[in-house]
Design a protein around this motif. Sequence first.
Motif, short mmCIF file in Angstrom:
data_model
loop_
_atom_site.label_atom_id
_atom_site.label_comp_id
_atom_site.label_asym_id
_atom_site.label_seq_id
_atom_site.Cartn_x
_atom_site.Cartn_y
_atom_site.Cartn_z
N PHE A 200 1.03 -1.35 0.30
CA PHE A 200 0.37 0.14 -0.10
C PHE A 200 0.92 1.01 -0.75
N GLY A 201 1.07 2.04 -0.94
CA GLY A 201 1.13 3.51 -0.55
C GLY A 201 1.84 4.04 -2.07
N LYS A 202 2.15 5.14 -1.58
CA LYS A 202 2.48 5.81 -3.44
C LYS A 202 3.80 4.93 -3.99
N THR B 146 3.45 2.23 -5.68
CA THR B 146 3.91 1.23 -4.83
C THR B 146 3.52 -0.34 -6.47
N MET C 118 0.13 8.79 6.00
CA MET C 118 -0.01 7.92 6.06
C MET C 118 1.06 7.30 5.64
N GLN C 119 1.85 6.42 6.48
CA GLN C 119 3.03 5.76 5.32
C GLN C 119 2.49 4.88 4.15
N ASN C 120 3.25 4.25 3.81
CA ASN C 120 2.93 3.35 2.69
C ASN C 120 3.80 1.64 3.69
N PHE C 121 3.08 1.26 3.68
CA PHE C 121 2.71 -0.98 4.25
C PHE C 121 3.40 -1.74 3.69
N GLU C 122 3.52 -2.26 3.79
CA GLU C 122 3.35 -3.91 3.45
C GLU C 122 2.72 -4.93 4.92
#
Lengths: 387, 387
Positions: free
Chosen positions: A14-16, A18, B1-5
């Motif tokens: 999830f996120g920018k 990606t 919000m941070q990027n995440f997995e």
Amino acid sequence: MQNFEFQNATKLIFGKDTEEAVGKEAVVYGKKLLLHYGGGSIKESGLYDRVVKSLHEQGIEIIELGGVKPNPRVSLVREGVKLCKENEINFILAVGGGSVIDSAKAIAAGVKYDGDVWDFFTGESVVTDCLPLGVVLTIPAAGSETSGGTVITNEEGWYKRATGHNSMRPQFAILNPELTYTLPSYQTACGITDMMAHILERYFTNEKNVDLTDRLCEAALKTIINHAHTVLEEPTNYNARAEIMLAGTVAHNDSLSTGRIGDWGSHDIEHEISGIYDIAHGAGLAIVFPAWMKYVYKHDINRFVQFANRVWDVEIDLNDLEKTALKGIEKTEQFFSSIGMPVTLQEANIGEEHFAEMSKKGTERGPLGNFVKLYEDDVHHILKLAK
Amino acid sequence: MQNFEFQNATKLIFGKDTEEAVGKEAVVYGKKLLLHYGGGSIKESGLYDRVVKSLHEQGIEIIELGGVKPNPRVSLVREGVKLCKENEINFILAVGGGSVIDSAKAIAAGVKYDGDVWDFFTGESVVTDCLPLGVVLTIPAAGSETSGGTVITNEEGWYKRATGHNSMRPQFAILNPELTYTLPSYQTACGITDMMAHILERYFTNEKNVDLTDRLCEAALKTIINHAHTVLEEPTNYNARAEIMLAGTVAHNDSLSTGRIGDWGSHDIEHEISGIYDIAHGAGLAIVFPAWMKYVYKHDINRFVQFANRVWDVEIDLNDLEKTALKGIEKTEQFFSSIGMPVTLQEANIGEEHFAEMSKKGTERGPLGNFVKLYEDDVHHILKLAK
């Protein structure tokens, strides 16, 4: 609380930016894949090029199948199954929204089956195994990116039917909220309605002692309600787009429904409408759900009071719980309307001409829903309430 | 919000009598396993016999290693690693609470490593692979049943250290709330505190625009608070036990912390205390957390106001936000006290004699926490506030 098993192994990325990881994620499953998508929007936005580049960098051979339409058709699914079998494809990458993902899932199941894939949707056969698939999501709505379900339309008779299996959950789902900036308002609002409906279907249950999942549902609903107008007014607001996108996944990853039995009557009724009229699923739900609520709320007024109070901040009138319950329903309807959804069939230019047919077709395999069992007559009444 | 997995593939099997499925679940991973457990309680309750019966019905050979203590020791982990290697064991079944599961995870990692397993806890080496493991949970508290982390104590110097990797998440976790009926009140309350602390560590973040996960955290906290006194007053109340048990898993399965960076300073300080004093982890957290809150709340008063308002129903005093924030902290402390937890070191018979040592040892690998970075002096101050 019911006994339950829950497993959702989808890797959420999830996120920018990606989507740049798609090649690295896909290559784990082999050097050839079916790239499945819809119309031209991913080409216009440049996403198609970025995905292809990332796949080629990993030396992945791409077989393409575009052309998925909203309310995805079994004819294209059959084409996909044939293509996969002929080319010995072992992985499917869906780039798009729920329709593309659902179509990819049906193909993934069909490849592992000798009969006609539609058998899974009539109950003639059940899915037990699937090709692995991955997702780059462009529309937060259906929650199909981590769910184990798919909904497909058969043009012969315009049947819209669902099936599912845990093996259908994608291996990975790439969610970049920036990819949703270009979604038109109407589609954004349809997505918001769809994800809210997924939570509402889970929320309205006869199961008692489900406090944790009640509260998790309410948390997700409040988040969506909080950010809905922001994404409509500021389509490139990353923070709001991110909240909505993540909420769409949480709404349908089944973590909110552990230990409880959801309703799904409104979804089934909507499938009858969009099976015939090709209306957007979210718009159909905005019409059906308030009508369903008005028809069933007396079955458990306290649950509707809790919904009104906790989700819509309606003060509980202890002298008139019914009034409180009805205010919650009114707020729901007003909210759908405020984000540009139709809340009556009339607003969607749908008349009464197929009410009888839809009620009959929808219930021919048995009553709909679980909160209240809906027979042909009940569905007919709900359609009338939705006029 | 941070990027995440995010990926949590653990299969959760929840409800009455579910431990009967353990053989069927375990046999998927082979016909021989290490059965890891603590003291005599699972034998007294009959759980041991039921588990062994279920395993034998599947023709599984059992190698046993009991004797896990609270704050599980690296010496037993080393013994487990040796046992697995000698017997070519490829699966570990942990039957017990967080200590047993953590011990099993450390063994699972150690078997795949040529060096000493403690290397993973000093940072000398990192876990990259593990034996698969399964869990039958008896204590809702640590959340280790679906988490990817483990905390082990080294008796040489009484170091209590954590490590983790996604491969450490159990393959399955069997949760039957009935198995928790016989837990003594104190242990039940320690578990409640531990799971609340897991959520609080995630809640107090500097990350902005994390509305969904904020609300999910609040939902889980409110559920735990709602049912805590019921499980203490009515230990065999299935519904309340079920809410608490499921909440303990949700608190630590990482779904509540997607896109945000948690704090974990209070956990680290508590590890220093329970590393030396062998106090229950939950009791240590009930002492440290309110002190930590009092020390850091000015860093982000609004977050503490939100916490007070949404979790503890404290009305927001817009003329005195600090007062609102402090009321939330007070309510937290009162709650821990009300369920029988100590909230000062004195109540746990812990004096000031090791304050300097704990502050130094705790920060020797760098400052603790993320919400506010805590150096040796800060930890010392927090311990003084906890006196």
